[in-house]
Design an enzyme around this catalytic site. Structure first.
Site, PDB file in Angstrom:
ATOM      1  N   ASP A 108      -3.764  -2.570  -0.672  1.00 43.72           N
ATOM      2  CA  ASP A 108      -2.903  -3.507   0.048  1.00 43.72           C
ATOM      3  C   ASP A 108      -2.335  -2.760   1.255  1.00 43.72           C
ATOM      4  OD1 ASP A 108      -1.190  -5.684   0.637  1.00 43.72           O
ATOM      5  OD2 ASP A 108       0.387  -4.872  -0.639  1.00 43.72           O
ATOM      6  N   ASP A 130       1.428  -3.448  -4.394  1.00 42.25           N
ATOM      7  CA  ASP A 130       2.797  -3.430  -4.912  1.00 42.25           C
ATOM      8  C   ASP A 130       3.223  -4.777  -5.487  1.00 42.25           C
ATOM      9  OD1 ASP A 130       2.880  -4.593  -2.279  1.00 42.25           O
ATOM     10  OD2 ASP A 130       5.056  -4.288  -2.251  1.00 42.25           O
TER      11      ASP A 130
END
Length: 208
Positions: A10, A175
């Protein structure tokens, strides 16, 4: 256990440390009264989600923000607000990306993002050393270009097919707990560090 050959990262919250409060403050400053409700730390909705899903263009987002806020907005004013999310790009993360590639791992970026954030990330200002985000990855898979967003399993499946990689040989680092759960259901190994945490040593526990 299969050996990991590909690592999918990410962007916000992993490679780039995110400052959600600053983004809310900036959007509020340009006239978005309910910025706190409109902006989500992990998955955007409303016109923010439409932008990141590629359902509207940056120009349409600017027009709609002008209507919502009741004042003239420009690409620059919206860019300034979006870049409130950008707190820092820790050098340790960039060093680790280079190290992983030198060790033979294929690195893929899978990001819910938009043309405003990417106008910065794809410029030579990204790392402060004249390199863009592309310098650190083998390929970038971006939500607004694919018309899909995490945690939609179709977005993960499209990435796996395009990159011709096996889930069991892939580590996904994000996350967002919902995103990690979706990747896990498709058979990927997963790692969910907290925004801003130093994950550069811990990641090796997931690569063994």
């Amino acid at each position: 256990m299969n050996e990991i050959t590909t690592i999918v990262f990410d962007l916000g919250g992993v490679i780039v440390t995110i400052d959600h409060d600053e983004a809310v403050r900036r959007f509020h400053e340009i006239g978005l009264k309910d910025a706190e409700q409109q902006l989500d730390p992990y998955t955007q909705s409303g016109i923010f989600g439409d932008l990141e899903r590629g359902a509207i263009t940056a120009a349409t987002f600017v027009r709609e923000m002008s209507q919502i806020t009741g004042r003239h907005q420009s690409f620059e004013s919206c860019l300034w607000a979006w870049l409130g999310y950008r707190k820092e790009v820790p050098q340790r993360n960039l060093d680790l990306l280079k190290q992983l590639r030198s060790e033979g791992y294929r690195l893929v970026l899978l990001s819910n993002t938009n043309p405003f954030m990417m106008s910065w990330a794809l410029s030579d200002e990204f790392d402060g050393q004249g390199h863009s985000l592309k310098h650190y990855f083998d390929t970038l898979v971006l939500s607004y270009q694919h018309k899909m967003m995490k945690p939609d399993s179709a977005f993960f499946s499209a990435m796996l097919m395009e990159e011709k990689i096996w889930p069991k040989e892939t580590l996904f680092v994000d996350d967002g707990p919902r995103n990690v759960a979706a990747a896990s259901q498709l058979g990927m190994r997963t790692f969910c560090p907290q925004n801003g945490a130093d994950w550069t040593k811990e990641i090796y526990q997931y690569l063994r």
